[in-house]
Write a protein that holds these residues in place. Structure first.
Motif, PDB file in Angstrom:
ATOM      1  N   ALA A   1     -72.741   2.430 -19.132  1.00 44.54           N
ATOM      2  CA  ALA A   1     -72.827   3.076 -20.329  1.00 44.54           C
ATOM      3  C   ALA A   1     -71.899   2.640 -21.508  1.00 44.54           C
ATOM      4  O   ALA A   1     -70.713   2.285 -20.889  1.00 44.54           O
ATOM      5  CB  ALA A   1     -72.816   4.581 -20.141  1.00 44.54           C
ATOM      6  N   GLU A   2     -71.994   2.585 -22.525  1.00 47.37           N
ATOM      7  CA  GLU A   2     -70.954   2.356 -23.421  1.00 47.37           C
ATOM      8  C   GLU A   2     -69.675   3.124 -23.725  1.00 47.37           C
ATOM      9  O   GLU A   2     -68.630   3.039 -23.716  1.00 47.37           O
ATOM     10  CB  GLU A   2     -71.464   2.081 -24.881  1.00 47.37           C
ATOM     11  N   SER A   3     -70.294   4.491 -23.686  1.00 50.97           N
ATOM     12  CA  SER A   3     -69.412   5.800 -23.740  1.00 50.97           C
ATOM     13  C   SER A   3     -69.747   7.045 -23.460  1.00 50.97           C
ATOM     14  O   SER A   3     -71.206   7.014 -22.952  1.00 50.97           O
ATOM     15  CB  SER A   3     -68.895   5.841 -25.429  1.00 50.97           C
ATOM     16  N   LEU A   4     -69.309   8.220 -23.298  1.00 52.50           N
ATOM     17  CA  LEU A   4     -69.695   9.349 -23.386  1.00 52.50           C
ATOM     18  C   LEU A   4     -69.539  10.077 -24.527  1.00 52.50           C
ATOM     19  O   LEU A   4     -69.113   9.622 -25.489  1.00 52.50           O
ATOM     20  CB  LEU A   4     -68.654  10.164 -22.438  1.00 52.50           C
ATOM     21  N   ASN A   5     -70.435  11.360 -24.670  1.00 52.51           N
ATOM     22  CA  ASN A   5     -70.645  11.798 -25.652  1.00 52.51           C
ATOM     23  C   ASN A   5     -69.173  12.768 -25.746  1.00 52.51           C
ATOM     24  O   ASN A   5     -68.479  12.799 -24.960  1.00 52.51           O
ATOM     25  CB  ASN A   5     -71.916  12.653 -26.001  1.00 52.51           C
ATOM     26  N   LEU A   6     -69.187  13.212 -26.846  1.00 43.39           N
ATOM     27  CA  LEU A   6     -67.659  14.015 -27.176  1.00 43.39           C
ATOM     28  C   LEU A   6     -67.781  15.205 -26.160  1.00 43.39           C
ATOM     29  O   LEU A   6     -66.654  15.433 -25.470  1.00 43.39           O
ATOM     30  CB  LEU A   6     -67.750  14.741 -28.492  1.00 43.39           C
ATOM     31  N   ALA A   7     -68.525  16.109 -25.963  1.00 40.99           N
ATOM     32  CA  ALA A   7     -68.622  17.266 -25.184  1.00 40.99           C
ATOM     33  C   ALA A   7     -68.313  16.869 -23.610  1.00 40.99           C
ATOM     34  O   ALA A   7     -67.496  17.429 -22.891  1.00 40.99           O
ATOM     35  CB  ALA A   7     -69.940  18.256 -25.190  1.00 40.99           C
ATOM     36  N   THR A   8     -69.037  15.890 -23.212  1.00 44.67           N
ATOM     37  CA  THR A   8     -68.834  15.457 -21.680  1.00 44.67           C
ATOM     38  C   THR A   8     -67.439  14.629 -21.491  1.00 44.67           C
ATOM     39  O   THR A   8     -66.896  14.769 -20.455  1.00 44.67           O
ATOM     40  CB  THR A   8     -70.129  14.661 -21.370  1.00 44.67           C
ATOM     41  N   ALA A   9     -67.197  14.179 -22.613  1.00 46.12           N
ATOM     42  CA  ALA A   9     -65.904  13.336 -22.387  1.00 46.12           C
ATOM     43  C   ALA A   9     -64.905  14.417 -22.415  1.00 46.12           C
ATOM     44  O   ALA A   9     -63.620  14.344 -21.507  1.00 46.12           O
ATOM     45  CB  ALA A   9     -65.368  12.346 -23.461  1.00 46.12           C
ATOM     46  N   ALA A  10     -64.828  15.474 -23.191  1.00 44.78           N
ATOM     47  CA  ALA A  10     -63.760  16.613 -23.310  1.00 44.78           C
ATOM     48  C   ALA A  10     -63.760  17.149 -22.031  1.00 44.78           C
ATOM     49  O   ALA A  10     -62.765  17.574 -21.627  1.00 44.78           O
ATOM     50  CB  ALA A  10     -64.107  17.448 -24.329  1.00 44.78           C
ATOM     51  N   ALA A  11     -64.796  17.494 -21.397  1.00 47.12           N
ATOM     52  CA  ALA A  11     -64.983  18.073 -19.941  1.00 47.12           C
ATOM     53  C   ALA A  11     -64.223  17.405 -19.160  1.00 47.12           C
ATOM     54  O   ALA A  11     -63.616  18.040 -18.475  1.00 47.12           O
ATOM     55  CB  ALA A  11     -66.521  18.227 -19.618  1.00 47.12           C
ATOM     56  N   VAL A  12     -64.538  15.961 -18.887  1.00 55.42           N
ATOM     57  CA  VAL A  12     -63.714  15.239 -17.967  1.00 55.42           C
ATOM     58  C   VAL A  12     -62.200  15.268 -18.331  1.00 55.42           C
ATOM     59  O   VAL A  12     -61.549  15.684 -17.288  1.00 55.42           O
ATOM     60  CB  VAL A  12     -64.457  13.841 -17.818  1.00 55.42           C
ATOM     61  N   CYS A  13     -61.973  14.982 -19.352  1.00 59.22           N
ATOM     62  CA  CYS A  13     -60.535  14.823 -19.699  1.00 59.22           C
ATOM     63  C   CYS A  13     -59.824  16.466 -19.497  1.00 59.22           C
ATOM     64  O   CYS A  13     -58.625  16.365 -18.797  1.00 59.22           O
ATOM     65  CB  CYS A  13     -60.207  14.604 -21.232  1.00 59.22           C
ATOM     66  N   LEU A  14     -60.472  17.340 -20.139  1.00 52.99           N
ATOM     67  CA  LEU A  14     -59.728  18.712 -20.064  1.00 52.99           C
ATOM     68  C   LEU A  14     -59.649  19.224 -18.510  1.00 52.99           C
ATOM     69  O   LEU A  14     -58.566  19.959 -17.869  1.00 52.99           O
ATOM     70  CB  LEU A  14     -60.365  19.920 -20.785  1.00 52.99           C
ATOM     71  N   TYR A  15     -60.821  18.722 -17.684  1.00 49.07           N
ATOM     72  CA  TYR A  15     -60.775  19.359 -16.287  1.00 49.07           C
ATOM     73  C   TYR A  15     -59.459  18.392 -15.276  1.00 49.07           C
ATOM     74  O   TYR A  15     -59.209  18.908 -14.538  1.00 49.07           O
ATOM     75  CB  TYR A  15     -62.308  19.101 -15.525  1.00 49.07           C
ATOM     76  N   ALA A  16     -59.477  17.162 -15.890  1.00 42.85           N
ATOM     77  CA  ALA A  16     -58.546  16.507 -15.034  1.00 42.85           C
ATOM     78  C   ALA A  16     -57.218  16.895 -15.317  1.00 42.85           C
ATOM     79  O   ALA A  16     -56.169  17.062 -14.420  1.00 42.85           O
ATOM     80  CB  ALA A  16     -58.669  15.002 -15.704  1.00 42.85           C
ATOM     81  N   SER A  17     -57.062  17.343 -16.272  1.00 39.18           N
ATOM     82  CA  SER A  17     -55.607  18.083 -16.865  1.00 39.18           C
ATOM     83  C   SER A  17     -55.462  19.429 -16.218  1.00 39.18           C
ATOM     84  O   SER A  17     -54.414  19.645 -15.607  1.00 39.18           O
ATOM     85  CB  SER A  17     -55.366  18.066 -18.360  1.00 39.18           C
ATOM     86  N   ALA A  18     -56.501  20.181 -16.275  1.00 43.12           N
ATOM     87  CA  ALA A  18     -56.359  21.423 -15.743  1.00 43.12           C
ATOM     88  C   ALA A  18     -55.970  21.376 -14.252  1.00 43.12           C
ATOM     89  O   ALA A  18     -55.364  22.242 -13.672  1.00 43.12           O
ATOM     90  CB  ALA A  18     -57.713  22.263 -15.967  1.00 43.12           C
ATOM     91  N   LYS A  19     -56.735  20.339 -13.521  1.00 40.11           N
ATOM     92  CA  LYS A  19     -56.619  20.201 -12.028  1.00 40.11           C
ATOM     93  C   LYS A  19     -55.033  19.821 -11.843  1.00 40.11           C
ATOM     94  O   LYS A  19     -54.553  20.338 -10.863  1.00 40.11           O
ATOM     95  CB  LYS A  19     -57.669  19.188 -11.768  1.00 40.11           C
TER      96      LYS A  19
END
Lengths: 284, 284
Positions: free
Chosen positions: A260-278
């Motif tokens: 895949a070239e990229s993720l869409n905004l919401a899925t990218a945000a989910a991965v980023c925010l969960y990584a930080s939260a964890k």
């Protein structure tokens, strides 16, 4: 239902799409109308329920409810709690409900609410650890989904910066599934002011950028994600402008392991925010 | 552009919405038409480019392109590579393009392709380590977004099981942003057959279930995510039926640290698939 609440139910014919109160409420489906009235519409059982909880907590006011007969039957407990809170209930026709709705399948239940946004300083007060900043996000469904994700990760606030969509847009409220009522939301046209306020609050400013050199895994291994962070997300179509990225402390991409070239905004945000939260929770 | 390719460009008037080839292609915008013709439409520059790469790799055939004048100008390299591959190019009017499009803003560029799906055994051959199974997912945009996420995480396959939407639905293809052409996709009405095939392939079957007792963090700490896994995702509205969950090896929820009730399908899938991908890579 008590006699008391029943007595307050409208006995007259339901309001139609031409009744002045409905006409006034319909103006709230558009941004200029919302800005002028300083009110917005929350549609559907989940949003109205959350609006009433938010109002009961003294965070804003629910001014009135519009409800069709069918929706009133289906959502008795919501209508009852609105009545108990002294909220005016207006019976409306299906056609009036369709005119107030921004969805394909009108829910027949809407609340007229105070705006949810608070000043930037209020949203960032205390010692925030995780904040999502939307910059130039124009799709209201995407923005609402990021608010939902931010809420799920226990973020302290969501900031709608620059030319980002109105958080009170019906599609945004709907996509947030009530989350716009859960966590502080602030709006600021001037992105520089937002970044400054985040820094003052002790947050590292991290751009989510598909072209960044560093990725989330590397940053996590280095322990960078355990630092209080404001994630900055750009538009789905264009990402963040280079000038904005240059203003931030660092840029990280979500690693792409496949083709895949990229993720869409919401899925990218989910991965980023969960990584930080964890990472932040691990540190606790 | 070479004289050779230019010579093959249609000189006649562009096809209209009434031209038989366009009428035939339009049938592909609906599932019965796709099933009958065993072909589907890929719309837009990204999808058509990926379709041509997929075809060049011998994974399926691109039968013909439909392109408006404007889109041909904008996407010369795509049109040229289609011509070089011997794909027939049909010039079409804007109105014909609108009729073939399933989006609000027609792209003016479409490819008629063989179906992308392969038999279940083909999708799961070798030693797959990460697979996404969609069960009863009816929103094509959500399904396509999960295909995109699965592709990003380097998943080995995506299985459309039970009453899940057709992967060739225009909205699904579009939401996948080309990913339907990247990784093996299989379809099977009989979910039990899918679960059996996953087990045979050595995959643990894990339900993504918001009501599960165990969460992703706990499973990660126990090392469970480092095992080859088939994640099973249910419909956005209803999740997975209890009977399906009972058939699987285990259930995990994405932890909710804040006040949101749940995540939507695509963001939950992103968090689950990335957690597995990361754990599997750590093990390597």
């Amino acid at each position: 239902m008590s006699d008391h609440t029943r007595a307050q139910r409208p006995e007259a014919a339901p309001f139609t799409e031409r009744t002045p109160r409905v006409v006034a409420a319909r103006r709230l489906t558009r941004r200029p109308g919302r800005d002028r009235a300083e009110q917005f519409l929350a549609e559907g059982a989940q949003a109205v329920r959350e609006a009433l909880v938010w109002s009961a907590a003294g965070r804003g006011r629910v001014h009135e409810l519009f409800v069709t007969d069918t929706a009133a039957e289906r959502n008795r407990s919501i209508v009852d709690s609105a009545l108990e809170a002294g909220v005016r209930i207006n019976a409306i026709t299906d056609k009036a409900a369709a005119g107030l709705s921004e969805t394909v399948t009108p829910q027949g239940l809407l609340a007229v609410c105070d705006p949810v946004d608070v000043p930037l300083e209020t949203a960032l007060r205390g010692t925030p650890r995780l904040v999502a900043v939307l910059h130039g996000v124009t799709d209201p469904g995407n923005a609402g989904t990021v608010v939902r994700v931010a809420d799920a990760t226990g973020a302290d606030a969501v900031i709608f910066a620059g030319d980002t969509v109105d958080p009170h847009n019906g599609k945004c409220v709907r996509a947030s599934t009530g989350s716009v009522f859960h966590l502080p939301i602030a709006r600021a046209r001037d992105a520089a002011e937002v970044f400054e306020a985040c820094r003052t609050a002790g947050l590292a400013l991290v751009a989510a950028d598909g072209y960044a050199t560093d990725d989330l895994d590397t940053a996590d291994q280095r322990g960078d994600l355990a630092h209080p962070t404001a994630w900055v997300f750009g538009s789905e179509a264009h990402g963040l402008p280079d000038t904005v990225i240059a203003d931030l402390d660092t840029s990280l991409k979500v690693p792409i392991y496949g083709a895949a070239e990229s993720l869409n905004l919401a899925t990218a945000a989910a991965v980023c925010l969960y990584a930080s939260a964890k990472a932040l929770r691990r540190k606790d």
